[in-house]
Structures are given as C-alpha cells and as structure tokens.
Design a protein around this motif. Sequence first.
Motif, PDB file in Angstrom:
ATOM      1  N   LYS A  83       0.837  -1.211   0.000  1.00  0.00           N
ATOM      2  CA  LYS A  83       0.000   0.000   0.000  1.00  0.00           C
ATOM      3  C   LYS A  83       0.865   1.252   0.000  1.00  0.00           C
ATOM      4  N   LEU A  84       0.505   2.180  -0.859  1.00  0.00           N
ATOM      5  CA  LEU A  84       1.204   3.463  -0.949  1.00  0.00           C
ATOM      6  C   LEU A  84       0.347   4.535  -0.283  1.00  0.00           C
ATOM      7  N   GLN A  85       0.879   5.126   0.779  1.00  0.00           N
ATOM      8  CA  GLN A  85       0.094   6.107   1.535  1.00  0.00           C
ATOM      9  C   GLN A  85       0.159   7.504   0.928  1.00  0.00           C
ATOM     10  N   THR A  86      -0.940   8.252   1.132  1.00  0.00           N
ATOM     11  CA  THR A  86      -0.975   9.666   0.720  1.00  0.00           C
ATOM     12  C   THR A  86      -0.469  10.549   1.856  1.00  0.00           C
ATOM     13  N   PHE A  87      -0.426   9.986   3.083  1.00  0.00           N
ATOM     14  CA  PHE A  87      -0.095  10.699   4.324  1.00  0.00           C
ATOM     15  C   PHE A  87      -1.166  11.711   4.731  1.00  0.00           C
ATOM     16  N   VAL A  88      -2.355  11.563   4.151  1.00  0.00           N
ATOM     17  CA  VAL A  88      -3.536  12.275   4.648  1.00  0.00           C
ATOM     18  C   VAL A  88      -4.389  11.165   5.275  1.00  0.00           C
ATOM     19  N   PRO A  89      -4.420  11.072   6.622  1.00  0.00           N
ATOM     20  CA  PRO A  89      -5.053   9.918   7.282  1.00  0.00           C
ATOM     21  C   PRO A  89      -6.454   9.580   6.777  1.00  0.00           C
ATOM     22  N   GLU A  90      -7.296  10.588   6.593  1.00  0.00           N
ATOM     23  CA  GLU A  90      -8.671  10.369   6.135  1.00  0.00           C
ATOM     24  C   GLU A  90      -8.696   9.725   4.737  1.00  0.00           C
ATOM     25  N   PHE A  91      -7.788  10.217   3.885  1.00  0.00           N
ATOM     26  CA  PHE A  91      -7.678   9.735   2.512  1.00  0.00           C
ATOM     27  C   PHE A  91      -7.197   8.277   2.509  1.00  0.00           C
ATOM     28  N   ASP A  92      -6.183   7.985   3.338  1.00  0.00           N
ATOM     29  CA  ASP A  92      -5.648   6.621   3.396  1.00  0.00           C
ATOM     30  C   ASP A  92      -6.674   5.631   3.950  1.00  0.00           C
ATOM     31  N   THR A  93      -7.470   6.089   4.921  1.00  0.00           N
ATOM     32  CA  THR A  93      -8.532   5.233   5.474  1.00  0.00           C
ATOM     33  C   THR A  93      -9.558   4.907   4.393  1.00  0.00           C
ATOM     34  N   LEU A  94      -9.910   5.926   3.601  1.00  0.00           N
ATOM     35  CA  LEU A  94     -10.856   5.749   2.492  1.00  0.00           C
ATOM     36  C   LEU A  94     -10.358   4.667   1.528  1.00  0.00           C
ATOM     37  N   LEU A  95      -9.029   4.627   1.321  1.00  0.00           N
ATOM     38  CA  LEU A  95      -8.427   3.672   0.382  1.00  0.00           C
ATOM     39  C   LEU A  95      -8.012   2.355   1.054  1.00  0.00           C
ATOM     40  N   GLY A  96      -8.471   2.162   2.290  1.00  0.00           N
ATOM     41  CA  GLY A  96      -8.147   0.912   2.990  1.00  0.00           C
ATOM     42  C   GLY A  96      -6.682   0.797   3.343  1.00  0.00           C
ATOM     43  N   GLY A  97      -6.037   1.949   3.593  1.00  0.00           N
ATOM     44  CA  GLY A  97      -4.629   1.936   3.996  1.00  0.00           C
ATOM     45  C   GLY A  97      -3.691   2.556   2.980  1.00  0.00           C
ATOM     46  N   GLY A  98      -4.213   2.879   1.809  1.00  0.00           N
ATOM     47  CA  GLY A  98      -3.377   3.488   0.764  1.00  0.00           C
ATOM     48  C   GLY A  98      -3.685   2.900  -0.605  1.00  0.00           C
ATOM     49  N   MET A  99      -2.972   3.393  -1.621  1.00  0.00           N
ATOM     50  CA  MET A  99      -3.176   2.915  -2.994  1.00  0.00           C
ATOM     51  C   MET A  99      -2.518   1.551  -3.165  1.00  0.00           C
ATOM     52  N   GLU A 100      -3.270   0.585  -3.670  1.00  0.00           N
ATOM     53  CA  GLU A 100      -2.787  -0.799  -3.802  1.00  0.00           C
ATOM     54  C   GLU A 100      -1.902  -1.012  -5.013  1.00  0.00           C
ATOM     55  N   THR A 101      -0.839  -1.806  -4.807  1.00  0.00           N
ATOM     56  CA  THR A 101      -0.053  -2.236  -5.968  1.00  0.00           C
ATOM     57  C   THR A 101      -0.866  -3.303  -6.732  1.00  0.00           C
ATOM     58  N   LYS A 102      -0.421  -3.612  -7.935  1.00  0.00           N
ATOM     59  CA  LYS A 102      -1.096  -4.571  -8.836  1.00  0.00           C
ATOM     60  C   LYS A 102      -2.488  -4.089  -9.242  1.00  0.00           C
ATOM     61  N   SER A 103      -2.742  -2.778  -9.127  1.00  0.00           N
ATOM     62  CA  SER A 103      -4.056  -2.227  -9.459  1.00  0.00           C
ATOM     63  C   SER A 103      -3.918  -0.932 -10.253  1.00  0.00           C
ATOM     64  N   ILE A 104      -4.975  -0.643 -11.030  1.00  0.00           N
ATOM     65  CA  ILE A 104      -5.076   0.676 -11.655  1.00  0.00           C
ATOM     66  C   ILE A 104      -5.971   1.524 -10.767  1.00  0.00           C
ATOM     67  N   ILE A 105      -5.477   2.697 -10.388  1.00  0.00           N
ATOM     68  CA  ILE A 105      -6.284   3.645  -9.618  1.00  0.00           C
ATOM     69  C   ILE A 105      -6.561   4.834 -10.524  1.00  0.00           C
ATOM     70  N   GLU A 106      -7.839   5.111 -10.747  1.00  0.00           N
ATOM     71  CA  GLU A 106      -8.234   6.233 -11.609  1.00  0.00           C
ATOM     72  C   GLU A 106      -8.697   7.399 -10.742  1.00  0.00           C
ATOM     73  N   VAL A 107      -8.132   8.577 -11.014  1.00  0.00           N
ATOM     74  CA  VAL A 107      -8.534   9.793 -10.308  1.00  0.00           C
ATOM     75  C   VAL A 107      -9.114  10.725 -11.357  1.00  0.00           C
ATOM     76  N   TYR A 108     -10.408  11.051 -11.232  1.00  0.00           N
ATOM     77  CA  TYR A 108     -11.008  11.937 -12.233  1.00  0.00           C
ATOM     78  C   TYR A 108     -11.690  13.134 -11.584  1.00  0.00           C
ATOM     79  N   GLY A 109     -11.800  14.206 -12.352  1.00  0.00           N
ATOM     80  CA  GLY A 109     -12.426  15.416 -11.835  1.00  0.00           C
ATOM     81  C   GLY A 109     -12.230  16.562 -12.806  1.00  0.00           C
ATOM     82  N   GLU A 110     -12.856  17.677 -12.496  1.00  0.00           N
ATOM     83  CA  GLU A 110     -12.751  18.844 -13.372  1.00  0.00           C
ATOM     84  C   GLU A 110     -11.363  19.461 -13.289  1.00  0.00           C
ATOM     85  N   PHE A 111     -11.099  20.381 -14.218  1.00  0.00           N
ATOM     86  CA  PHE A 111      -9.835  21.117 -14.232  1.00  0.00           C
ATOM     87  C   PHE A 111      -9.627  21.795 -12.871  1.00  0.00           C
ATOM     88  N   GLY A 112      -8.423  21.637 -12.307  1.00  0.00           N
ATOM     89  CA  GLY A 112      -8.133  22.306 -11.035  1.00  0.00           C
ATOM     90  C   GLY A 112      -8.641  21.583  -9.799  1.00  0.00           C
TER      91      GLY A 112
END
Length: 326
Positions: A83-112
């Motif tokens: 697991k790769l942590q963001t070091f924002v505790p709330e964010f890492d909890t949301l991701l179950g401890g961080g971003m998982e290896t062996k996975s594609i993580i998509e982050v989408y949203g408007e400009f800015g």
Amino acid sequence: MSQGSLDLEDLPGVGPTTADKLREAGYATVESIATASPADLAEAAEIGESTAKKMIKGAREIADIGGFKTGIAVLEDRKEVKKLQTFVPEFDTLLGGGMETKSIIEVYGEFGSGKSQIAHQMAVNSQIPEEFGGLGGSCIYIDTENTFRPERIEQMVDGLEVPGYEVPPFTEFLERIHVAKGYTSDHQMLLVDSARDLCNELKESEYPVRLIIVDSLTAHFRAEYAGRGTLSVRQQKLNRHMYDLAKLAEEYNAVTLVTNQVQSNPGVFFGDPTKPIGGNIVGHAAKFRLYLRKSKGGRRIAKLVDSPNLPDGEAAFVVEMTGLKP
C-alpha cells in the motif's frame, strides 16, 4: 524453474531472431506471451497464427498460469500487495490503507480539482521506504498534457513530515522519477512498452519501479477521436491501453495511477452531471475510482466511487504549497 530465470528462447519455436522481434513488440517475459492472443502475437513476431498458438501453449505450461487456484492460494498472492500512503489519514482510510499495488487507480475530476497534484505527491511518496508508508521504489511519469513540474516535486519534498524518516535532498527524488511526454494516443501507447523496458532494467536495482503515472489518460484519445463515428475505434484502443497498463502493474507489483478528465452529461437534472471520459472501458479496467471535486475554503473532496472490496465514502484534504495535507 522460476519464472525470473526463463528466457523467451526457452519456448518452443522461438529462436534469437523471433525473440528479438517479440521483445521489440513488448513481449519481454514468458508470462506476457502466455497471456497474449494468438492474433496479436502472430502480428508482432511476423509468424503464422498456428505457430503463435503453439508458442502460447508452451508459455502457459512453463509459466504455470491459466489454471484454477484455491481461495487460500489467492490469499497468499494477496500478501504480495503493498500500500502506498498519501499521508492524509482520512484519505488513506478511504483507500483501505493506501493505494494498492497490482491495481489501476483512476482519479477523475474537473480542471483544477487536484488530479495532477495527487500524481506529483505520489511520485514523491512512492520513493519513501516501505516501513514509513511508501514503496521504496522509482516512478514512471507519462505526461500527456505537459503538467509535470520538477519545482513542484521540490516543494513537496520540502514539505514531507514523516516521523523517523530522514528526508534526502529533492534532487535524489527527481533522479528516480522517469518522465516521458506523450504527443499522440499512439505515442502514449508506445510509451507503455518503453516503461516495460525500464521496469525490467530497474527490477533488480535498489529502487525498482513501484509507481506508473499516466497524466492524463484520455486527453489525446478525446482530441483525436472527436466524432461519434470514431467512438468504437477509440474505445478499442483505450481498452488495449488499459490492458497493457494493468499487466504492467501486475507484473512488477506496482501502482498504476491514471488521471482522467470529465464531461458534462446534459441528461442529468438532479445530482452531479459530470462523468469521466472513456465510459465502461476505463471504468471496468480501473480497480479503484476516485472522483475529486472542489469544496469550500480551498478544500478538495475525494469520493471513492468504485472498489472491489471497500465501501463508498469521502475524504477531505487540502492542496498546499508543501503538498497534500489533512
């Protein structure tokens, strides 16, 4: 025989010339041949389809893939996931401890909304040793919209606050981020092959590749395939691209982080009308989907829209000069 010790030349019907052609086409490992389709392989190595089928059969037998596994064996495999942590505790909890290896993580949203900021932060965090929440590896950054800024890395390294971790100079971090600009959708797809070569090269090094970033995934596809008539061609290419990225993540136990743009859906009268580009192709390939939006007082909200094992939820964070903060 371990897979790491296998050469393509060990396969039936593969001589040095064919092996070179396969490597050039991005089939560098026995496993990549075992999971290829006969038509793709035949085209890549300039051989007949029946020869390609034999080659794939041989690769499957040697690489020991394609069979059924018990749930216990799958559980053992899952222990390799980091697991790769963001070091924002709330964010890492949301991701179950961080971003998982062996996975594609998509982050989408408007400009800015903070997509590229997350990409830059993860390029830094991935290099922090595992015992401190990083992955202790290098990063590949495929930049399609000219968003990568080395100055931003410097600011984020200066802003690192990891208890017990002595932060090295920012130049060491930049040294381990390998950036390539993608000029067209075809070029972007070719860069995944170059990324595979680099992953192979750094595999046994002190900092193997642990993070592959594509920022942004769909910009070129969206611009080049504008009309409705080109949609199926676009989706086929995008599907191939996502498949290659997923294979890379799996093969090298890395996180693949892709950013995506949004478009407005005029048919929606209630709720949020924005939806990510790429439709179901991107949606199915990404294991974790995060939707970013701006909130009051400079805050950003990350919403977990899709995940194989985590509940939907939201986390707030801010983007400061020194990086992502709670």
